[in-house]
Write an enzyme that holds these catalytic residues in place. Structure first.
Site, PDB file in Angstrom:
ATOM      1  N   GLY A  33      72.292  40.685  25.681  1.00 16.05           N
ATOM      2  CA  GLY A  33      71.801  41.312  24.447  1.00 16.05           C
ATOM      3  C   GLY A  33      72.466  40.736  23.216  1.00 16.05           C
ATOM      4  N   ASP A  85      79.407  44.940  28.285  1.00 15.34           N
ATOM      5  CA  ASP A  85      77.971  44.932  27.997  1.00 15.34           C
ATOM      6  C   ASP A  85      77.648  45.922  26.881  1.00 15.34           C
ATOM      7  OD1 ASP A  85      75.309  44.284  28.175  1.00 15.34           O
ATOM      8  OD2 ASP A  85      75.045  44.936  30.244  1.00 15.34           O
ATOM      9  N   GLY A  86      76.482  45.758  26.309  1.00 10.96           N
ATOM     10  CA  GLY A  86      75.966  46.685  25.305  1.00 10.96           C
ATOM     11  C   GLY A  86      75.164  47.786  25.976  1.00 10.96           C
ATOM     12  N   GLU A 107      72.493  43.646  35.496  1.00  9.20           N
ATOM     13  CA  GLU A 107      73.565  44.341  34.760  1.00  9.20           C
ATOM     14  C   GLU A 107      74.186  45.427  35.636  1.00  9.20           C
ATOM     15  OE1 GLU A 107      71.941  43.808  30.174  1.00  9.20           O
ATOM     16  OE2 GLU A 107      71.368  45.587  31.290  1.00  9.20           O
ATOM     17  N   LYS A 125      73.514  53.947  18.558  1.00  6.70           N
ATOM     18  CA  LYS A 125      73.188  54.103  19.993  1.00  6.70           C
ATOM     19  C   LYS A 125      73.676  55.429  20.577  1.00  6.70           C
ATOM     20  CE  LYS A 125      71.719  49.731  20.161  1.00  6.70           C
ATOM     21  NZ  LYS A 125      72.270  48.651  20.916  1.00  6.70           N
TER      22      LYS A 125
HETATM   23  C1  5RP Z   1      69.796  44.368  28.071  1.00  8.40           C
HETATM   24  C2  5RP Z   1      70.578  45.568  27.674  1.00  8.40           C
HETATM   25  C3  5RP Z   1      71.301  45.514  26.369  1.00  8.40           C
HETATM   26  O1  5RP Z   1      72.641  45.768  26.600  1.00  8.40           O
HETATM   27  C4  5RP Z   1      70.747  46.546  25.455  1.00  8.40           C
HETATM   28  O2  5RP Z   1      69.335  46.366  25.343  1.00  8.40           O
HETATM   29  C5  5RP Z   1      71.382  46.483  24.069  1.00  8.40           C
HETATM   30  O3  5RP Z   1      71.047  45.285  23.461  1.00  8.40           O
HETATM   31  P1  5RP Z   1      71.533  44.911  21.996  1.00  8.40           P
HETATM   32  O4  5RP Z   1      72.992  44.638  22.086  1.00  8.40           O
HETATM   33  O5  5RP Z   1      70.717  43.692  21.651  1.00  8.40           O
HETATM   34  O6  5RP Z   1      71.212  46.082  21.105  1.00  8.40           O
HETATM   35  O7  5RP Z   1      70.654  46.545  28.357  1.00  8.40           O
HETATM   36  O8  5RP Z   1      69.092  44.571  29.258  1.00  8.40           O
END
Ligand code: 5RP
Length: 224
Positions: A33, A85-86, A107, A125
């Site tokens: 992401g 991860d995000g 993930e 978020k």
């Molecule tokens: C990808 C994900 C990402 O972590 C989620 O969509 C957040 O993305 P971003 O950092 O672009 O807002 O789950 O599958």
């Protein structure tokens, strides 16, 4: 701060925190992401070394390799020290919705292998209850219709996303669900025949979350 500045800020603060812990023998798990892309950029500016990375998507693999980071097959590593991860949504108990970028299955696999899962987000978020962001559900293409029917019986409205995942599957984006009990919902959706993975990360929650706020600060929260 703009959304991009928030992402850069949270990635930088999380990286500076992690940098002190990284060891040369570490395998690092890297998510997918735009926020994680900022984290990868920080990794490349550091002199701190680690053995290798496991990646959660083709997109992330390409970015890591472009920076000459050693990306290894998930099947070849005994353990992942930290997975970063995000997320698309984070509730107060650190349950997540993920998969906006379509990488949810890999993930979740890497998150499940990690000794520690660290999530980096901006405050947009954070939610009281998961479900306003449609829950991505990866499904076998041959089962997209029956899975959508089962999801509608649970109160959801499934919309087929265009394109396929890195694994050659479809994604249904499911709106209308109030994920008040994330463990239950993750298990219930995962149990529908044809589902590969539900984008609810409740059974494998992060232990730590970094949250960027509009005033430029980053809040570091540690789970129970
Ligand atoms: C990808 C994900 C990402 O972590 C989620 O969509 C957040 O993305 P971003 O950092 O672009 O807002 O789950 O599958």
């Amino acid at each position: 701060m703009s959304p991009d500045e928030l992402k850069k800020n949270v990635a930088k603060v999380a990286f500076l925190h992690l940098e002190q812990q990284i060891q040369p023998n570490w395998v690092l798990g890297v998510g997918t992401g735009s926020t994680i892309n900022c984290f990868i950029d920080c990794l490349t500016q550091s002199s701190q070394t680690f053995a290798s990375a496991v990646s959660s998507s083709v997109q992330t693999t390409e970015r890591l390799k472009a920076y000459n980071i050693n990306v290894v097959d998930i099947n070849t590593v005994p353990e992942v020290m930290v997975y970063i991860d995000g997320a698309d949504e984070v509730d107060p108990s650190f349950a997540l919705i993920k998969g906006g970028g379509g990488a949810l299955t890999r993930e979740k696999i890497v998150a499940s292998m990690a000794n520690k899962f660290v999530c980096i987000v901006d405050e947009s978020k954070l939610v009281d209850c998961l479900g306003e962001f449609p829950v991505p559900v990866e499904v076998l293409p041959l089962a997209s219709h029956p899975v959508a029917t089962q999801l509608s019986k649970l109160g959801g409205h499934a919309k087929l996303r265009s394109g396929l995942t890195d694994n050659g599957n479809c994604i249904l984006d499911v709106s209308g669900l109030e994920i008040d009990e994330p463990d239950y919902w993750e298990r219930t959706i995962n149990d529908i025949p044809g589902v590969v993975t539900a984008g609810i990360f409740s059974l494998h929650r992060p232990q730590e979350i970094f949250v960027a706020t509009a005033d430029g600060s980053v809040d570091h929260r540690v789970g129970p």
